[in-house]
Design a protein around this motif. Sequence first.
Motif, PDB file in Angstrom:
ATOM      1  N   ARG A 160      13.864   9.152  -5.289  1.00  0.00           N
ATOM      2  CA  ARG A 160      12.411   9.030  -5.376  1.00  0.00           C
ATOM      3  C   ARG A 160      12.060   7.603  -5.778  1.00  0.00           C
ATOM      4  O   ARG A 160      12.568   7.094  -6.773  1.00  0.00           O
ATOM      5  CB  ARG A 160      11.913  10.020  -6.422  1.00  0.00           C
ATOM      6  CG  ARG A 160      10.435  10.005  -6.690  1.00  0.00           C
ATOM      7  CD  ARG A 160      10.024  11.161  -7.564  1.00  0.00           C
ATOM      8  NE  ARG A 160      10.390  10.959  -8.965  1.00  0.00           N
ATOM      9  CZ  ARG A 160      10.077  11.792  -9.949  1.00  0.00           C
ATOM     10  NH1 ARG A 160       9.413  12.902  -9.681  1.00  0.00           N
ATOM     11  NH2 ARG A 160      10.443  11.550 -11.191  1.00  0.00           N
ATOM     12  N   HIS A 214      12.839   0.326  -9.621  1.00  0.00           N
ATOM     13  CA  HIS A 214      13.750   1.444  -9.870  1.00  0.00           C
ATOM     14  C   HIS A 214      13.675   2.489  -8.775  1.00  0.00           C
ATOM     15  O   HIS A 214      12.695   2.558  -8.048  1.00  0.00           O
ATOM     16  CB  HIS A 214      13.287   2.245 -11.098  1.00  0.00           C
ATOM     17  CG  HIS A 214      13.467   1.591 -12.389  1.00  0.00           C
ATOM     18  ND1 HIS A 214      14.327   2.069 -13.333  1.00  0.00           N
ATOM     19  CD2 HIS A 214      12.891   0.499 -12.913  1.00  0.00           C
ATOM     20  CE1 HIS A 214      14.266   1.306 -14.396  1.00  0.00           C
ATOM     21  NE2 HIS A 214      13.406   0.348 -14.175  1.00  0.00           N
ATOM     22  N   LEU A 222       3.566   1.471  -1.829  1.00  0.00           N
ATOM     23  CA  LEU A 222       4.256   1.582  -3.100  1.00  0.00           C
ATOM     24  C   LEU A 222       3.503   2.500  -4.048  1.00  0.00           C
ATOM     25  O   LEU A 222       4.059   3.012  -4.991  1.00  0.00           O
ATOM     26  CB  LEU A 222       4.443   0.201  -3.738  1.00  0.00           C
ATOM     27  CG  LEU A 222       5.319  -0.726  -2.918  1.00  0.00           C
ATOM     28  CD1 LEU A 222       5.410  -2.083  -3.588  1.00  0.00           C
ATOM     29  CD2 LEU A 222       6.711  -0.151  -2.737  1.00  0.00           C
ATOM     30  N   GLY A 223       2.206   2.673  -3.813  1.00  0.00           N
ATOM     31  CA  GLY A 223       1.451   3.617  -4.621  1.00  0.00           C
ATOM     32  C   GLY A 223       1.592   5.001  -4.020  1.00  0.00           C
ATOM     33  O   GLY A 223       2.517   5.295  -3.282  1.00  0.00           O
ATOM     34  N   GLY A 224       0.671   5.863  -4.357  1.00  0.00           N
ATOM     35  CA  GLY A 224       0.704   7.188  -3.759  1.00  0.00           C
ATOM     36  C   GLY A 224       1.634   8.105  -4.501  1.00  0.00           C
ATOM     37  O   GLY A 224       2.461   7.680  -5.276  1.00  0.00           O
ATOM     38  N   ARG A 225       1.468   9.377  -4.250  1.00  0.00           N
ATOM     39  CA  ARG A 225       2.269  10.365  -4.935  1.00  0.00           C
ATOM     40  C   ARG A 225       3.702  10.324  -4.408  1.00  0.00           C
ATOM     41  O   ARG A 225       3.928  10.177  -3.215  1.00  0.00           O
ATOM     42  CB  ARG A 225       1.655  11.759  -4.729  1.00  0.00           C
ATOM     43  CG  ARG A 225       1.485  12.500  -6.014  1.00  0.00           C
ATOM     44  CD  ARG A 225       0.557  13.681  -5.824  1.00  0.00           C
ATOM     45  NE  ARG A 225      -0.824  13.304  -6.054  1.00  0.00           N
ATOM     46  CZ  ARG A 225      -1.381  13.263  -7.269  1.00  0.00           C
ATOM     47  NH1 ARG A 225      -0.682  13.582  -8.317  1.00  0.00           N
ATOM     48  NH2 ARG A 225      -2.634  12.921  -7.425  1.00  0.00           N
ATOM     49  N   LEU A 226       4.637  10.418  -5.299  1.00  0.00           N
ATOM     50  CA  LEU A 226       6.028  10.258  -4.896  1.00  0.00           C
ATOM     51  C   LEU A 226       6.617  11.556  -4.405  1.00  0.00           C
ATOM     52  O   LEU A 226       6.325  12.615  -4.936  1.00  0.00           O
ATOM     53  CB  LEU A 226       6.841   9.811  -6.107  1.00  0.00           C
ATOM     54  CG  LEU A 226       6.694   8.370  -6.512  1.00  0.00           C
ATOM     55  CD1 LEU A 226       7.442   8.151  -7.808  1.00  0.00           C
ATOM     56  CD2 LEU A 226       7.245   7.466  -5.441  1.00  0.00           C
ATOM     57  N   PRO A 279      10.340   3.495  -4.232  1.00  0.00           N
ATOM     58  CA  PRO A 279      10.597   2.696  -5.434  1.00  0.00           C
ATOM     59  C   PRO A 279       9.458   2.833  -6.442  1.00  0.00           C
ATOM     60  O   PRO A 279       8.334   3.120  -6.052  1.00  0.00           O
ATOM     61  CB  PRO A 279      10.656   1.279  -4.885  1.00  0.00           C
ATOM     62  CG  PRO A 279       9.709   1.289  -3.722  1.00  0.00           C
ATOM     63  CD  PRO A 279       9.850   2.654  -3.118  1.00  0.00           C
ATOM     64  N   VAL A 280       9.768   2.630  -7.697  1.00  0.00           N
ATOM     65  CA  VAL A 280       8.753   2.727  -8.743  1.00  0.00           C
ATOM     66  C   VAL A 280       8.825   1.531  -9.690  1.00  0.00           C
ATOM     67  O   VAL A 280       9.859   0.889  -9.813  1.00  0.00           O
ATOM     68  CB  VAL A 280       8.890   4.026  -9.566  1.00  0.00           C
ATOM     69  CG1 VAL A 280       8.535   5.233  -8.724  1.00  0.00           C
ATOM     70  CG2 VAL A 280      10.278   4.171 -10.164  1.00  0.00           C
ATOM     71  N   GLY A 281       7.695   1.283 -10.338  1.00  0.00           N
ATOM     72  CA  GLY A 281       7.624   0.251 -11.371  1.00  0.00           C
ATOM     73  C   GLY A 281       7.186  -1.077 -10.800  1.00  0.00           C
ATOM     74  O   GLY A 281       7.816  -1.592  -9.869  1.00  0.00           O
ATOM     75  N   GLY A 282       6.128  -1.641 -11.334  1.00  0.00           N
ATOM     76  CA  GLY A 282       5.648  -2.930 -10.842  1.00  0.00           C
ATOM     77  C   GLY A 282       5.674  -4.001 -11.916  1.00  0.00           C
ATOM     78  O   GLY A 282       5.112  -5.081 -11.734  1.00  0.00           O
ATOM     79  N   TRP A 283       6.332  -3.715 -13.033  1.00  0.00           N
ATOM     80  CA  TRP A 283       6.274  -4.629 -14.189  1.00  0.00           C
ATOM     81  C   TRP A 283       7.477  -5.552 -14.225  1.00  0.00           C
ATOM     82  O   TRP A 283       7.341  -6.771 -14.283  1.00  0.00           O
ATOM     83  CB  TRP A 283       6.210  -3.790 -15.474  1.00  0.00           C
ATOM     84  CG  TRP A 283       6.393  -4.548 -16.736  1.00  0.00           C
ATOM     85  CD1 TRP A 283       7.470  -4.527 -17.565  1.00  0.00           C
ATOM     86  CD2 TRP A 283       5.462  -5.452 -17.337  1.00  0.00           C
ATOM     87  NE1 TRP A 283       7.268  -5.354 -18.640  1.00  0.00           N
ATOM     88  CE2 TRP A 283       6.052  -5.928 -18.530  1.00  0.00           C
ATOM     89  CE3 TRP A 283       4.185  -5.909 -16.979  1.00  0.00           C
ATOM     90  CZ2 TRP A 283       5.415  -6.836 -19.356  1.00  0.00           C
ATOM     91  CZ3 TRP A 283       3.552  -6.815 -17.823  1.00  0.00           C
ATOM     92  CH2 TRP A 283       4.167  -7.264 -18.991  1.00  0.00           C
ATOM     93  N   ASP A 340      14.500   6.950  -8.926  1.00  0.00           N
ATOM     94  CA  ASP A 340      15.046   8.102  -9.630  1.00  0.00           C
ATOM     95  C   ASP A 340      16.013   8.792  -8.680  1.00  0.00           C
ATOM     96  O   ASP A 340      15.727   8.920  -7.482  1.00  0.00           O
ATOM     97  CB  ASP A 340      13.943   9.099 -10.010  1.00  0.00           C
ATOM     98  CG  ASP A 340      12.997   8.527 -11.065  1.00  0.00           C
ATOM     99  OD1 ASP A 340      13.411   7.609 -11.790  1.00  0.00           O
ATOM    100  OD2 ASP A 340      11.849   9.005 -11.153  1.00  0.00           O
ATOM    101  N   SER A 355      17.105   7.413 -13.816  1.00  0.00           N
ATOM    102  CA  SER A 355      16.439   6.255 -13.230  1.00  0.00           C
ATOM    103  C   SER A 355      17.448   5.111 -13.121  1.00  0.00           C
ATOM    104  O   SER A 355      18.149   4.820 -14.094  1.00  0.00           O
ATOM    105  CB  SER A 355      15.280   5.872 -14.153  1.00  0.00           C
ATOM    106  OG  SER A 355      14.626   4.734 -13.691  1.00  0.00           O
ATOM    107  N   ARG A 401       0.823  -1.204   0.000  1.00  0.00           N
ATOM    108  CA  ARG A 401       0.000   0.000   0.000  1.00  0.00           C
ATOM    109  C   ARG A 401       0.861   1.258   0.000  1.00  0.00           C
ATOM    110  O   ARG A 401       0.402   2.332  -0.350  1.00  0.00           O
ATOM    111  CB  ARG A 401      -0.968   0.001   1.187  1.00  0.00           C
ATOM    112  CG  ARG A 401      -0.305   0.141   2.524  1.00  0.00           C
ATOM    113  CD  ARG A 401      -1.286  -0.008   3.669  1.00  0.00           C
ATOM    114  NE  ARG A 401      -0.585  -0.161   4.919  1.00  0.00           N
ATOM    115  CZ  ARG A 401      -0.091   0.856   5.613  1.00  0.00           C
ATOM    116  NH1 ARG A 401      -0.207   2.094   5.178  1.00  0.00           N
ATOM    117  NH2 ARG A 401       0.545   0.634   6.736  1.00  0.00           N
TER     118      ARG A 401
END
Lengths: 90, 250
Positions: free
Chosen positions: B106, B49, B10-14, B108-112, B51, B65, B8
């Motif tokens: 910034r 990732h 991992l989402g949200g504004r970074l 972590p990002v990316g869930g793919w 940034d 990134s 929960r």
Amino acid sequence: MSQTPDFLDGNAAAGELQSVFGTDMTMASGRCRGCDEEMVLAQAHAYLGGPGMVLRCPGCEGVLMRLVRSPSQMWLDAGGLAYVQMPVPA
Amino acid sequence: MARAAVPRRLGGRLRWKPARLTDRRVESQVARTLVFEVPDWPGHLAGQHVDVRLTAEDGYSTQRSYSLASAADGEHVELTVQRVDDGEVSPYLTEDLAVGDVVELRGPVGGWFVWRPEQKEPILLVGGGSGLVPLMAMIRMRRAVGSRTPFRLVYSVRSPEHQLFVSELRLDDPGLDKTYLYSRSTPPQWPRPPGRFTASDLSSAGWPPDFEPTCYVCGSTGFVETAAGLLVALGHHPARIRTERFGPSQ
């Protein structure tokens, strides 16, 4: 059009997209308005070298989305996407 | 010890967070691992990732990134960065940034392009050069959680001097098979002559397509296009191949 090799995956744009949309947009799915290809945006080709960010379709290289940021404004053009289905922001 | 990622968060504004360099390790002639301490790091998944943003005294700012190299571990985050000689950011990160310095981070990002320990299918990791980094995060996560999921790593690298994580990959990791392919020069008495990897390299070191492995391919754009094309030609379903391109901008 010919493909230039100078692109990354949609993943490389994940931070910028999440800072705008408030959710992980690399897992958002969409359809290219040009060729009807369906994809998750992680599979899009991301061109990050310019003044702004361009996502192109992995099928036809058509522009899906452009995002340009200035110190005070953002310009978003997602006209190349017929739809985007994204996770609900947390 | 690995800490489970908290989805929960991992989402949200970074937001950009200060990250202090606490250690730097030499990984190869041109690559360094940078260890950052990031207060309130929410944890991450293997393959995600961050940034990194650098700001000069005159206010000029630039960001890149990078894949996370480490398994989730408290407030410590590791990036393994390969120097690009004419790059703007990587020479600074690998050489000039000193222990104690602070950058902004910034993520972590990316869930793919991620491996989750609950995945039970066999895994094929195909890395070219510094494309090994997110795959190493997966190997480390597998070890940290005690997973017995079978992994195979196929690592294509220019020469032994360019190889990353050499001593760690020499350790015995039951269920992890490793194959090294050298494109320019090999260690002494290496059975395979140097050269680009081929379909037969991938078929002998990978999994048969009917095992339905998930394949993670990471490297330069050219490497990824070639490797993913060979995997499809060998019969792997495109939906089971996840790719991550490392461009010159890295």
